[in-house]
Design a protein around this motif. Structure first.
Motif, PDB file in Angstrom:
ATOM      1  N   LYS A 196       0.818  -1.218   0.000  1.00  0.00           N
ATOM      2  CA  LYS A 196       0.000   0.000   0.000  1.00  0.00           C
ATOM      3  C   LYS A 196       0.853   1.270   0.000  1.00  0.00           C
ATOM      4  CE  LYS A 196      -4.058  -1.909   2.265  1.00  0.00           C
ATOM      5  NZ  LYS A 196      -4.969  -1.789   3.387  1.00  0.00           N
ATOM      6  N   ILE A 215      -5.395   2.730 -12.072  1.00  0.00           N
ATOM      7  CA  ILE A 215      -5.659   2.524 -10.654  1.00  0.00           C
ATOM      8  C   ILE A 215      -7.142   2.720 -10.367  1.00  0.00           C
ATOM      9  CG2 ILE A 215      -5.166   3.447  -8.353  1.00  0.00           C
ATOM     10  CD1 ILE A 215      -2.414   4.277  -9.575  1.00  0.00           C
ATOM     11  N   THR A 216      -7.704   1.861  -9.530  1.00  0.00           N
ATOM     12  CA  THR A 216      -9.074   2.035  -9.079  1.00  0.00           C
ATOM     13  C   THR A 216      -9.101   3.230  -8.133  1.00  0.00           C
ATOM     14  OG1 THR A 216      -9.384  -0.345  -9.180  1.00  0.00           O
ATOM     15  CG2 THR A 216     -11.012   0.902  -7.939  1.00  0.00           C
ATOM     16  N   GLY A 217     -10.088   4.064  -8.273  1.00  0.00           N
ATOM     17  CA  GLY A 217     -10.164   5.275  -7.459  1.00  0.00           C
ATOM     18  C   GLY A 217      -9.687   6.450  -8.278  1.00  0.00           C
ATOM     19  N   ASN A 226      -4.261   2.824  -3.259  1.00  0.00           N
ATOM     20  CA  ASN A 226      -4.780   2.146  -4.453  1.00  0.00           C
ATOM     21  C   ASN A 226      -3.732   1.643  -5.440  1.00  0.00           C
ATOM     22  OD1 ASN A 226      -7.484   2.451  -3.661  1.00  0.00           O
ATOM     23  ND2 ASN A 226      -7.431   4.576  -4.331  1.00  0.00           N
TER      24      ASN A 226
END
Length: 183
Positions: free
Chosen positions: A38, A66-68, A129
């Protein structure tokens, strides 16, 4: 000039840095996770340091897988560290980002006040993310926008309706969130 490196955070190795082509063929940098962990991201070192108090905003292009859609930028200077969140656009497409360098857009660390001064390093992370191998962020065309005096028109880059979409006039060109009476 900005010298880029990967920010390791909780990964066993730092993300790798490579050159890619940005929007309109501009030079860009890719920061790609080589291991899981992370809070990975990018570190940009300014050589020589840059006095951010002389500028109104930071502008650049970003693309990622990237998600987000949010990221955070940290600015580190002799007076301390400040950070601000920004929207990073949709993934896989280049998005232009403009981050105002004002006290309302940033938070100081450890209860200090937000001040912009000679900055030697910035760090950009998509929060937690970028936690899997192969996740990447790309940056292109970093600019520091000068401060201006007087009035200036604002350009709306994106507008989102909260709740049901209201009527917007005959041609769909008038924003009418709230109670609009006849002009």
């Amino acid at each position: 000039a900005i010298e880029w490196s990967g920010y390791q955070a909780k990964a066993v190795s730092a993300p790798k840095v490579s050159a890619v082509k940005g929007p309109d063929g501009k030079n860009a940098v890719r920061i790609e996770a080589t291991a899981s962990g992370k809070y990975q991201g990018a570190i940009g070192k300014f050589t020589p340091p840059v006095d951010f108090s002389k500028y109104a905003a930071v502008e650049f292009y970003v693309r990622h897988n990237i998600t987000g859609k949010g990221m955070v930028i940290f600015l580190e200077s002799q007076t301390g560290k400040v950070h601000g969140n920004f929207a990073s656009g949709s993934s896989k497409k280049w998005s232009k980002v403009v981050i105002p360098l004002d006290k309302d857009s940033f938070t100081a660390q450890r209860g200090n006040t937000v001040t912009f001064s000679e900055t030697h390093t910035m760090r950009i992370t998509p929060f937690s993310n970028m936690s899997k191998k192969g996740r990447f962020m790309e940056f292109a065309d970093f600019k520091l926008l000068p401060k201006t005096t007087g009035t200036k028109q604002l350009k709306v880059m994106k507008y989102v309706h909260n709740g049901a979409k209201p009527t917007s006039g005959e041609n769909g060109t008038t924003l009418t969130d709230g109670n609009k009476k006849k002009n």
